[in-house]
Design a protein around this motif. Structure first.
Motif, short mmCIF file in Angstrom:
data_model
loop_
_atom_site.label_atom_id
_atom_site.label_comp_id
_atom_site.label_asym_id
_atom_site.label_seq_id
_atom_site.Cartn_x
_atom_site.Cartn_y
_atom_site.Cartn_z
N UNK A 1 57.91 -38.95 -45.59
CA UNK A 1 58.58 -37.80 -46.19
C UNK A 1 59.18 -36.98 -45.04
N UNK A 2 60.51 -37.01 -44.92
CA UNK A 2 61.16 -36.37 -43.77
C UNK A 2 60.99 -34.85 -43.78
N UNK A 3 60.94 -34.24 -44.94
CA UNK A 3 60.74 -32.79 -44.96
C UNK A 3 59.36 -32.43 -44.42
N UNK A 4 58.36 -33.27 -44.72
CA UNK A 4 57.02 -33.03 -44.17
C UNK A 4 57.01 -33.25 -42.66
N UNK A 5 57.70 -34.30 -42.20
CA UNK A 5 57.76 -34.55 -40.75
C UNK A 5 58.39 -33.36 -40.02
N UNK A 6 59.43 -32.80 -40.61
CA UNK A 6 60.09 -31.66 -39.94
C UNK A 6 59.18 -30.46 -39.84
N UNK A 7 58.20 -30.38 -40.73
CA UNK A 7 57.25 -29.27 -40.66
C UNK A 7 55.96 -29.65 -39.93
N UNK A 8 55.96 -30.84 -39.29
CA UNK A 8 54.82 -31.25 -38.48
C UNK A 8 53.69 -31.88 -39.27
#
Length: 393
Positions: free
Chosen positions: A293-300
């Protein structure tokens, strides 16, 4: 180390290790493998190479009067780009069957994985040493469970008294194969993966072929299991086939039959338990592939999502509900001629109510508490009276 303390260096040999199917002599030490060399040569997949070289279920087993045990190793630490560092792998020390201590090893090589680009970079590092002290001075069995999630080269074993292999205690050998859940992803330590917990409760010796991302009905894995001495066998099938989007329904059934046929070539009458997937809401009715999940990755944070289209089930794409139905039918068909073949619905290990109480933190893998629940339930269903692995059988 005090001046009067004299430590003995003992070569690590196959007689001192359990749970590995192969040992590779490297430039820096001895590397346990959970697949034999001929099997590794048949697949160049980096995910499989990483998973099978992480020693889930592998342990050093010694008989000694030593009060000090040192183990020098070369770990390979995994780092996911953009995410917080993972904690060092844990080594569990058991004395006469009881957990006595835990430690980690600093240093080692570093493998950096970029989940956005798919690239992997490895940087070399130094060996590290863990040291257990204050062990009872009597003759005792000592087990050191190696980190289930950290490639570990064994460099040196040092003790303040001689060591010897532990004699065979006559316990049955349980050979298990599954996905990252069986491998132990997100378990607290190597002896608390669900298969290790279940093995302890069942009083058996574990060989864990849980291979993260790699429970894919590979013929070489079936042949490796066929050739491995074992009294009890289980295979947990499904989640990796769905999240890798590897095959369609037409190929799935014959592949399962072929895998079981191969196991039966080497173990014609051993209790053989086929386990379907635990509940995983994102893939119950939605095919793979499974992607970060790229949105989760962007939030660490690391989280996963199912990227397939539920409508594609009509074209043979696999989902967990499809896999469970097929496995149940295959086992029912084969059991007419194989009285030692059994089936376990994975939702009996982790189901709807459990997802409410203990949700999967990254939507794919169980946490430490869930590993314990799954291990305890498996032991109750498989090893207790009336179960397929019960002692009376």
């Amino acid at each position: 180390m005090s001046p009067e303390e004299q430590l003995i260096t003992t070569p690590v040999t196959a007689e001192l290790l359990r749970g590995a199917l192969d040992l590779e002599r490297t430039e820096r030490g001895l590397l346990p493998h959970r697949l034999p060399g001929w099997a590794r040569a048949q697949c160049a997949d980096g995910q499989l190479a990483m998973a099978e070289s992480q020693p889930s279920g592998v342990r050093l087993v010694l008989r000694t009067r030593a009060t000090v045990v040192e183990l020098e190793t070369l770990p390979t630490k995994r780092v996911h780009a953009g995410l917080p560092p993972r904690p060092d792998g844990v080594y569990d020390l058991f004395v006469d069957g009881h957990l006595a201590d835990q430690a980690g090893v600093p240093g080692g090589d570093t493998m950096t994985i970029d989940m956005v680009t798919g690239t992997v970079r490895t940087e070399p590092g130094p060996t590290g040493t863990l040291r257990f002290t204050g062990l009872p001075g009597r003759e005792k069995d000592v087990e050191i469970w190696l980190p289930h999630n950290e490639r570990t080269e064994l460099v040196a074993l040092r003790t303040d008294a001689p060591v010897e292999p532990v004699p065979d205690r006559g316990r049955k050998v349980w050979l298990h194969h599954g996905s990252s859940i069986s491998h132990g992803s997100d378990a607290a330590s190597p002896s608390t993966t669900w298969p290790a917990l279940a093995a302890g409760l069942g009083g058996v010796e574990l060989i864990n072929l849980g291979l993260g991302g790699s429970a894919l009905l590979d013929p070489f894995t079936a042949r490796a299991m066929r050739d491995t001495p074992a009294d009890l066998i289980s295979v947990k099938i499904g989640i990796n086939l769905v999240n890798a989007d590897l095959m369609r329904l037409r190929a799935f059934g014959p592949a399962v039959h072929g895998f079981l046929d191969t196991l039966r070539e080497g173990h014609p009458t051993a209790p053989l338990l086929v386990v379907s997937p635990i509940l995983c809401p994102i893939h119950e009715h939605t095919p793979g592939p499974c992607l970060p999940d790229m949105s989760a990755l962007r939030s660490g944070r690391l989280s996963f999502q199912a990227a397939g289209d539920p409508a594609e089930r009509a074209n043979g794409k696999l989902t967990l509900d499809v896999v469970r139905e097929e496995l149940s039918g295959i086992v029912r068909q084969r059991a007419a001629d194989d009285p030692n073949l059994y089936h376990l619905d994975g939702r009996d290990l982790y189901g709807e109510a459990d997802t409410v109480e203990l949700p999967l933190p990254d939507r794919l893998h169980p946490d430490a508490a869930t590993h314990r629940r799954i291990g305890e339930r498996f032991a109750e269903l498989a090893f207790a009276a009336g179960g397929p692995f019960a002692a009376e059988r």
